[in-house]
Design a protein around this motif. Structure first.
Motif, short mmCIF file in Angstrom:
data_model
loop_
_atom_site.label_atom_id
_atom_site.label_comp_id
_atom_site.label_asym_id
_atom_site.label_seq_id
_atom_site.Cartn_x
_atom_site.Cartn_y
_atom_site.Cartn_z
N ASN A 261 0.66 -1.48 -0.07
CA ASN A 261 0.57 -0.27 -0.18
C ASN A 261 1.44 1.31 0.06
O ASN A 261 1.05 1.59 1.08
N CYS A 262 1.05 1.66 -0.82
CA CYS A 262 2.29 2.17 -1.11
C CYS A 262 1.45 4.01 -0.76
O CYS A 262 2.29 5.01 -0.87
N LYS A 263 -0.01 4.09 -1.57
CA LYS A 263 -0.24 5.35 -1.80
C LYS A 263 -0.68 5.67 -0.28
O LYS A 263 -0.28 6.91 0.26
N GLN A 264 -1.37 5.09 0.80
CA GLN A 264 -1.95 5.78 1.31
C GLN A 264 -0.69 5.08 2.66
O GLN A 264 -0.84 6.41 3.95
N ASN B 166 11.37 -1.08 9.67
CA ASN B 166 10.24 -0.28 8.67
C ASN B 166 9.76 0.40 8.88
O ASN B 166 8.08 -0.08 9.05
N LEU B 167 9.15 2.00 8.15
CA LEU B 167 8.36 2.98 9.39
C LEU B 167 7.73 3.11 7.75
O LEU B 167 7.97 3.38 6.26
N ARG B 168 6.60 3.12 8.37
CA ARG B 168 5.24 4.32 6.84
C ARG B 168 4.69 5.86 7.39
O ARG B 168 4.38 5.39 8.60
N LEU B 169 4.64 6.09 6.36
CA LEU B 169 3.65 7.86 6.87
C LEU B 169 2.15 7.01 6.30
O LEU B 169 1.90 7.55 5.57
N CYS B 170 1.10 7.31 7.28
CA CYS B 170 0.12 7.54 6.51
C CYS B 170 -0.75 8.83 6.19
O CYS B 170 -0.45 9.45 6.83
N GLU C 253 -3.46 9.70 4.63
CA GLU C 253 -4.57 10.63 5.00
C GLU C 253 -5.73 9.54 5.91
O GLU C 253 -4.57 7.81 6.81
N ASP C 254 -6.79 9.60 6.55
CA ASP C 254 -7.57 8.36 7.57
C ASP C 254 -7.98 7.54 6.23
O ASP C 254 -8.25 7.66 5.61
N PHE C 255 -7.63 6.22 6.75
CA PHE C 255 -8.34 4.85 6.12
C PHE C 255 -8.00 3.76 7.00
O PHE C 255 -7.97 3.21 8.02
N ILE C 256 -9.10 3.01 6.41
CA ILE C 256 -9.31 1.53 7.13
C ILE C 256 -7.12 0.96 6.17
O ILE C 256 -8.61 0.36 5.11
N LEU C 257 -7.42 0.23 6.90
CA LEU C 257 -6.30 -0.93 6.18
C LEU C 257 -7.62 -2.19 6.16
O LEU C 257 -7.47 -2.82 7.51
N LYS C 258 -7.18 -2.56 5.44
CA LYS C 258 -8.38 -4.36 4.98
C LYS C 258 -6.80 -5.44 4.70
O LYS C 258 -5.70 -4.93 4.69
N LEU C 259 -7.26 -6.43 5.48
CA LEU C 259 -6.32 -7.22 5.79
C LEU C 259 -6.80 -8.69 5.64
O LEU C 259 -7.54 -8.67 5.69
N ASP C 260 -5.75 -9.22 5.82
CA ASP C 260 -6.45 -11.35 5.89
C ASP C 260 -6.92 -11.38 7.04
O ASP C 260 -8.26 -10.92 7.88
N GLY C 261 -8.28 -12.19 5.68
CA GLY C 261 -9.66 -12.76 5.90
C GLY C 261 -10.04 -11.17 6.12
O GLY C 261 -10.31 -10.90 4.98
N ASN C 262 -11.11 -11.17 7.39
CA ASN C 262 -12.10 -10.26 7.65
C ASN C 262 -11.28 -9.34 8.23
O ASN C 262 -12.00 -8.21 8.91
N SER D 12 11.60 -2.86 3.14
CA SER D 12 10.37 -3.53 2.45
C SER D 12 10.25 -2.49 0.95
O SER D 12 10.62 -1.65 1.71
N GLY D 13 9.30 -3.15 0.49
CA GLY D 13 8.58 -2.31 -0.86
C GLY D 13 9.52 -1.30 -0.72
O GLY D 13 10.92 -1.44 -1.70
N SER D 14 9.13 0.08 -1.31
CA SER D 14 9.21 1.27 -2.00
C SER D 14 11.02 0.99 -1.19
O SER D 14 11.41 2.56 -1.66
N THR D 15 10.58 1.33 -0.02
CA THR D 15 11.91 1.53 0.72
C THR D 15 13.57 1.05 0.78
O THR D 15 14.10 0.66 1.95
N LYS D 16 13.42 0.22 0.25
CA LYS D 16 13.68 -1.53 0.76
C LYS D 16 15.66 -0.98 -0.50
O LYS D 16 15.50 -0.44 -1.22
N CYS D 17 16.63 -1.11 0.29
CA CYS D 17 17.98 -0.85 0.05
C CYS D 17 18.67 -1.56 -1.27
O CYS D 17 17.99 -2.18 -1.70
N PRO D 18 18.42 -0.34 -2.22
CA PRO D 18 19.24 0.03 -3.65
C PRO D 18 20.13 -1.00 -3.40
O PRO D 18 20.68 -1.86 -4.61
#
Ligand code: HEM
Length: 481
Positions: A74-77, A339-343, A345-354, A416-422
């Motif tokens: 989820n790179c956008k949010q 591994n850090l990310r900054l939210c 916007e306010d949002f609901i992150l959908k995860l495994d199952g429900n 991980s992901g977009s900030t993974k070490c090049p």
């Protein structure tokens, strides 16, 4: 005012909130003392997702590795750029790469990471091999009989010099070697206070750090860099790019070069140290790794030891599976990169199952891989060094399970992901090359009877340093006939 001081209130749908009772600091002290133990104890009480008040920031931790993928993709949010940019700017005295003054500088710099892959990576690794070889040859002339040295100091001096020459080029003067040693010593001083800069402590409060940082940056002045011979495509491409930005001052450009130097050695040096330390501590592991290298050299008709140049292709390096497993195992034991990310916007992150988690704009989201690396459900006897953990039926093992389910993420020293070490491919090659040359040139043993721990001041920031150095001795191997 009370909530401002001790923390905020949990809203419906949000993960459990752990405010702590210390005003403004929240749970920062307990977290920093021992993040893994603290996080695991919170997981026991609150489950796999919880938000902690850490020194004025709210950070939501996701502890279940099966949840990691939802955060990573989820790179956008869940962005990171602005947060990292501020930290880098403050720590290395560089202007923001996101500033409108420098259109597309961020994207252009990311494009330069192509020079750490493919053919460019092959060239970098070949140069690194040559440069390491020269340094080891110099060491050989000093080690005709047993030579005692501190191991971290040894790894730091060899890896710093070899990486510096490979990336930035050779300093041509007769005292070129001395110049690089001076830069290394200043780098070590700066790096000791790096964790405080990350925490936001003003550089003015950190003794000589400001002066040392300025001196380090000055080493990368245009006049100095144009004299350095050779050097890598990645640094040349960065130099060319900076020239296109008129508003970047001479000092700004130098500060960018220093930042990249820091990224390229600050983790690689301790990672090399731990790889070597664990191998020397485990003679059975060293014997297998040595054997694997000997076999490869024999099968490619190469002689090993002082005076002989070794050449290995990328494929041959990749095929040293026991060596790679030993390097991965040491990375598992000593890496602590949060591994850090900054939210955004306010949002609901959908995860495994429900499952889902309601997240707030401005909060941090964190994955802390050391709890995965030390999870007994994933790794049997996780505190033990097992050099062949990443081998299965003589081949690389890439399938690890938890609760009977295959894990996508099981080893994350490089983020991980977009900030993974090049620089991850080059980093692993560098460590492998160092070990190959070390074991083919020298016999060695640890001579101090103590077990090393970690210097906790860098928890969360990358590869941990040892809490003290350790004496070892090495001696040149007799020449092959
Ligand atoms: C970023 C780890 C070696 C260049 C990172 C990050 C980690 C990391 C965890 C991401 C930090 C974050 O989340 O923001 C390591 C480790 C290394 C290593 C463990 C050695 C064992 C290298 C080398 C180079 C390099 C050798 C270059 C030659 C970079 C750069 C970034 C970075 C440029 C920033 C990337 C960006 O702009 O987003 N590294 N690294 N690293 N690393 Fe490495």
């Amino acid at each position: 005012l009370l909530w401002a001081a001790i923390g905020r209130r949990r809203k419906a749908g949000e993960p459990p909130l752990i405010n702590g009772w210390i005003p403004f600091l929240g749970k920062a002290l307990s977290f920093m003392k021992d993040p893994s133990t603290f996080l695991l104890s919170q997981q026991q009480k609150f489950g796999n997702i919880f938000t902690i008040h850490l020194a004025g920031k709210y950070c939501t931790f996701f502890m279940d590795p099966f949840q990691f993928v939802y955060i990573v993709r989820n790179c956008k949010q869940l962005g990171f750029q602005e947060f990292a940019d501020k930290m880098i700017s403050r720590s290395f005295d560089v202007p923001s790469i996101l500033s409108t003054k420098f259109p597309e500088l961020n994207e252009n710099l990311h494009r330069m990471y192509q020079y750490l892959q493919g053919k460019s990576l092959d060239m970098l690794s070949e140069d690194m091999m040559k440069n390491l070889q020269q340094i080891f040859e110099r060491k050989c002339s000093q080690a005709t009989d047993w030579e005692a040295e501190k191991m971290y100091k040894f790894c730091c001096s060899v890896m710093f010099e070899a990486s510096f020459i490979t990336l930035y080029g050779r300093v041509p003067a007769a005292d070129g070697h001395k110049v690089i040693s001076e830069i290394r010593d200043k780098f070590t001083k700066f790096d000791a206070n790096f964790p405080y800069l990350v925490l936001g402590i003003p550089v003015e409060l950190l003794g000589a750090t400001k002066k040392v940082r300025k001196e380090l940056i000055r080493h990368f002045s245009y006049q100095n860099m144009t004299k350095w011979l050779g050097g890598s495509e990645v640094i040349q491409a960065r130099k060319d790019l900076f020239e296109k930005y008129e508003l970047l001052t001479v000092y700004d450009k130098a500060a960018h070069h220093f930042t990249f130097l820091w990224a390229s050695v600050a983790n690689t040096i301790p990672a090399t140290f731990w790889a070597m330390y664990y191998l020397l501590r485990h003679p059975e592991a060293l014997a297998v790794v040595r054997d694997e290298i000997d076999h490869l050299l024999q099968s490619t008709g190469q002689k090993k030891g002082p005076g002989y140049n070794i050449h290995l292709t990328r494929e041959q390096l990749d095929n040293l599976v026991y060596l790679e497993s030993a390097v991965n195992e040491s990375l598992r034991m000593c890496s602590s990169s949060i591994n850090l990310r900054l939210c955004q916007e306010d949002f609901i992150l959908k995860l495994d199952g429900n499952q889902k988690a309601t997240l707030r704009k401005g909060d941090l989201v964190a994955l802390y891989p050391p709890t995965l690396h030390m999870d007994p459900e994933v790794y049997e006897d996780p505190k033990e060094y097992k050099f062949d953990r990443y081998i299965e039926n003589g081949k690389k093992k890439t399938t690890f399970y938890k609760r009977g389910r295959k894990l996508k993420y099981f080893l994350m020293p490089f983020g991980s992901g977009s900030t993974k070490c090049p620089g991850r491919f080059f980093a692993v090659n560098e460590i492998k090359l160092f070990l190959i040359l070390f074991v083919t040139h020298f016999d060695a043993e640890i001579v101090e009877n103590k077990n090393l721990g970690f210097d906790n001041s860098r928890m969360g920031l990358g590869i941990l340093l040892p809490d003290s150095d350790i004496a070892f001795r090495y001696k040149i191997k007799s020449l092959e006939k």
